[in-house]
Design an enzyme around this catalytic site. Structure first.
Site, mmCIF file in Angstrom:
data_model
loop_
_atom_site.group_PDB
_atom_site.id
_atom_site.type_symbol
_atom_site.label_atom_id
_atom_site.label_comp_id
_atom_site.label_asym_id
_atom_site.label_seq_id
_atom_site.Cartn_x
_atom_site.Cartn_y
_atom_site.Cartn_z
ATOM 1 N N GLU A 52 -0.780 -2.294 -9.832
ATOM 2 C CA GLU A 52 -0.808 -3.326 -8.788
ATOM 3 C C GLU A 52 0.476 -4.156 -8.818
ATOM 4 O OE1 GLU A 52 -2.983 -4.395 -6.277
ATOM 5 O OE2 GLU A 52 -3.770 -2.373 -6.575
ATOM 6 N N GLU A 64 0.823 -1.208 0.000
ATOM 7 C CA GLU A 64 0.000 0.000 0.000
ATOM 8 C C GLU A 64 0.860 1.262 0.000
ATOM 9 O OE1 GLU A 64 -3.020 -0.145 -0.698
ATOM 10 O OE2 GLU A 64 -3.257 -2.304 -0.409
#
Length: 267
Positions: A200, A138
């Protein structure tokens, strides 16, 4: 015709002069929004999320999130300093919080180092290493300025060549709305919109290195995503319909990236 040509020239100029390089991967990106503007909006939105949420009172889990977060923060700062990129962390005000929510299996990091975990993800993390996998991933999204890329796309689509001067300065309400759209904030508190598959995968790679530098074994990353796959119960859409890599693809890619990450691993 002249206006169209001028617009094209302006956009090309923005592309040439505003391209930046993502730390670790070296990918070129177009991120036009000043980090100071994004950080300001991020801090405001983060405070709103915390005010509208219930923070966890599980002392052990709260301390785990904060402890792992601090170690990865230091690893990121060390990496950026070593590579002459500390300026990219200017204005960061790191913060790590655990929100009480036993249904939302999620965590996210807003620009400026504002991190939130939800209690529902903690049993899947299981250990400090599991938390580090999520934390590194993250935080990598923020370091790679993925949200800035997404917001830049929205600015160009909505305001064209006047994106910076017009939207951010003269239309703060519209810019704030684009920020909320880019980060999935607003009506669904803390529900981040999915990043692209490229972003991602990039965050996976960067996250592995950050967790390794913080002293967490990157070999734990595939195991975490296997637990995530089991938790989803096979409910994920086919990969070609999703902005996220499939669990199988992600796990295979992580295993291939581990040897590189292990070069940074120090117990």
């Amino acid at each position: 015709m002249k206006r169209s040509i001028s617009f094209i020239v302006l956009i090309l100029s923005l592309v040439v002069y505003s391209c930046s390089t993502v730390a670790v991967t070296g990918r070129k990106q177009l991120a036009l929004v000043p980090d100071s503007e994004l950080n300001s909006m991020s801090f405001t939105q983060y405070d709103q999320v915390l005010n509208e949420s219930k923070l966890s009172t599980n002392t052990a889990q709260v301390n785990q999130v904060k402890s792992v977060g601090l170690k990865i923060q230091k690893a990121v700062e060390s990496y950026m300093a070593t590579n002459g990129l500390s300026d990219q962390l200017k204005g960061y005000k790191w913060e790590f919080n655990l929100i009480q929510d036993d249904e939302t299996v999620n965590a996210w990091c807003m620009p400026g180092g504002k991190v939130a975990f939800y209690t529902a993800i903690m049993p899947i993390c299981k250990t400090d290493e599991g938390v580090a996998v999520v934390m590194g991933h993250e935080i990598a999204h923020a370091i790679a300025r993925h949200g800035n890329e997404r917001m830049t796309q929205g600015l160009i689509q909505q305001f064209g060549g006047l994106a910076l001067s017009y939207a951010v300065k003269d239309k703060p309400a519209e810019a704030q709305q684009l920020f909320m759209t880019a980060y999935g904030a607003g009506t669904t508190v803390g529900a981040m919109l999915p990043f692209s598959r490229l972003q991602e995968s990039e965050a996976d790679k960067m996250g592995l290195i950050f967790m390794a530098m913080a002293g967490y074994n990157p070999n734990e990353a595939p195991a975490f995503w296997e637990r995530m796959a089991a938790n989803s119960g096979g409910g994920a859409p086919p990969e070609f319909l999703s902005t996220h890599p499939s669990h199988g693809t992600r796990i295979a890619d992580l295993k291939a990236q581990i040897p590189e990450a292990m070069k940074y691993y120090k117990k």
